[in-house]
Write a protein that holds these residues in place. Structure first.
Motif, short mmCIF file in Angstrom:
data_model
loop_
_atom_site.label_atom_id
_atom_site.label_comp_id
_atom_site.label_asym_id
_atom_site.label_seq_id
_atom_site.Cartn_x
_atom_site.Cartn_y
_atom_site.Cartn_z
N TRP A 124 0.28 3.77 -3.08
CA TRP A 124 -0.33 5.08 -2.86
C TRP A 124 0.66 6.20 -3.11
CZ3 TRP A 124 -5.19 6.36 -2.99
CH2 TRP A 124 -6.14 5.36 -2.81
N PHE B 178 -3.07 11.45 9.82
CA PHE B 178 -1.98 10.56 9.39
C PHE B 178 -2.39 9.79 8.15
CE2 PHE B 178 -3.40 6.28 10.53
CZ PHE B 178 -4.37 6.51 11.49
N PRO C 284 0.81 -1.23 0.00
CA PRO C 284 0.00 0.00 0.00
C PRO C 284 0.84 1.27 0.00
CG PRO C 284 -0.16 -1.15 2.12
CD PRO C 284 0.54 -2.07 1.18
N PHE D 213 0.17 9.34 -5.58
CA PHE D 213 0.27 10.73 -5.10
C PHE D 213 1.44 11.47 -5.74
CE2 PHE D 213 -1.97 9.18 -1.05
CZ PHE D 213 -3.20 9.63 -1.49
N ARG E 112 -7.26 17.05 2.08
CA ARG E 112 -8.44 17.90 1.82
C ARG E 112 -9.37 17.95 3.04
NH1 ARG E 112 -12.96 14.60 -0.97
NH2 ARG E 112 -12.50 12.47 -0.36
C1 LIG Z 1 -9.20 6.38 -0.98
S1 LIG Z 1 -7.83 7.24 -0.27
C2 LIG Z 1 -8.70 8.40 0.77
C3 LIG Z 1 -7.85 9.53 1.26
C4 LIG Z 1 -8.59 10.56 2.11
N1 LIG Z 1 -9.23 9.95 3.26
C5 LIG Z 1 -9.60 11.33 1.31
O1 LIG Z 1 -10.80 11.09 1.48
O2 LIG Z 1 -9.17 12.17 0.50
C6 LIG Z 1 -7.22 6.03 0.87
C7 LIG Z 1 -6.01 6.49 1.67
O3 LIG Z 1 -5.62 5.46 2.56
C8 LIG Z 1 -4.22 5.48 2.68
N2 LIG Z 1 -3.82 4.17 3.22
C9 LIG Z 1 -3.79 2.97 2.58
N3 LIG Z 1 -3.42 1.99 3.44
C10 LIG Z 1 -3.20 2.60 4.64
C11 LIG Z 1 -2.83 2.13 5.92
N4 LIG Z 1 -2.59 0.83 6.15
N5 LIG Z 1 -2.70 3.02 6.93
C12 LIG Z 1 -2.93 4.35 6.71
N6 LIG Z 1 -3.30 4.85 5.54
C13 LIG Z 1 -3.45 3.99 4.51
C14 LIG Z 1 -3.72 5.81 1.29
O4 LIG Z 1 -2.41 6.29 1.28
C15 LIG Z 1 -4.77 6.83 0.84
O5 LIG Z 1 -4.36 8.14 1.16
#
Ligand SMILES: C[S@@+](CC[C@H](N)C(=O)[O-])C[C@H]1O[C@@H](n2cnc3c(N)ncnc32)[C@H](O)[C@@H]1O
Length: 207
Positions: A12, A68, A8, A16, A53
């Motif tokens: 990600w 975070f 992940p 980004f 955001r």
């Molecule tokens: C669909 S995006 C949503 C981002 C944000 N919440 C938004 O609504 O704009 C999912 C997010 O989860 C993060 N992510 C994925 N696995 C993760 C983990 N195990 N712990 C923390 N963040 C994680 C990704 O880096 C990504 O930023």
């Protein structure tokens, strides 16, 4: 598209790396609709906050925000958005698996599209979110329902990661379910969440 479940952070971070904010810079519409429930001066935690955001919007409402995400590039873009918006957010690079979930620390936890979590991770993550809320604090959660697999306009292509009303009712049975709303709506969140979407909104007050 690689769904990114095996690596992940790398997946990600690669997403980004784009110059633009791939989820946009406007707050999630469900989160913004919760404005009347937010008290300025309260403490908020944004889980897996991506490019910032939602944390920046919460800080602009007068909350003291911690956020975070696992992806360093996402957090760097979030820091830039906060600086540009003139607000301070306490940002961290961390996984939900490592986050300390300090007990009774926050008035609000925002978990917007955190469906990277497998059922086992989700169970620990939901427990952590509840643990870190103060009694009376609010969990604000939005995700996709399994019908999103037909729309394919965003979200993970795995049914077991998606939320049904029953799943959320059961997960939060010990708390007050303030709002649980399943609905189809058009999302316009950057390049990643775009088009008609099968959504579920959930507001939980910790007992
Ligand atoms: C669909 S995006 C949503 C981002 C944000 N919440 C938004 O609504 O704009 C999912 C997010 O989860 C993060 N992510 C994925 N696995 C993760 C983990 N195990 N712990 C923390 N963040 C994680 C990704 O880096 C990504 O930023």
């Amino acid at each position: 598209m690689n769904s990114g479940f095996d690596s992940p952070l790398e997946t990600w971070d690669a997403r980004f790396a784009a110059d633009e904010y791939i989820f946009g810079t406007a707050p999630n519409v469900f989160l913004a609709s919760q404005r009347p429930r937010l008290a300025a001066g309260g403490r908020a935690l944004c889980v897996a906050d991506g490019e910032g955001r939602n944390s920046v919007w919460l800080a602009r409402q007068g909350l003291a925000v911690t956020a975070f995400d696992i992806a360093p590039r996402g957090v760097a873009k979030a820091r830039a958005l906060a600086a540009r918006s003139g607000v301070a957010v306490d940002f961290h690079v961390a996984s939900v698996e490592d986050w300390p979930w300090t007990a009774e620390a926050f008035d609000v936890v925002a978990a917007i599209f955190v469906q990277f979590a497998t059922p086992a991770v989700r169970e620990r993550m939901f427990a952590g979110m509840l643990q870190t809320l103060k009694p009376g604090g609010l969990l604000l959660l939005q995700g996709y329902t399994p019908r999103q697999l037909e729309y394919r306009t965003g979200g993970p292509p795995r049914a077991e990661h998606l939320y049904t009303p029953e799943l959320l009712r059961q997960a939060f049975a010990a708390h007050e379910l303030v709002e649980l709303r399943e609905h189809d709506d058009v999302l316009d969140e950057g390049t990643q969440h775009a088009g008609i979407s099968a959504l579920i909104d959930c507001v939980v007050r910790k007992r």
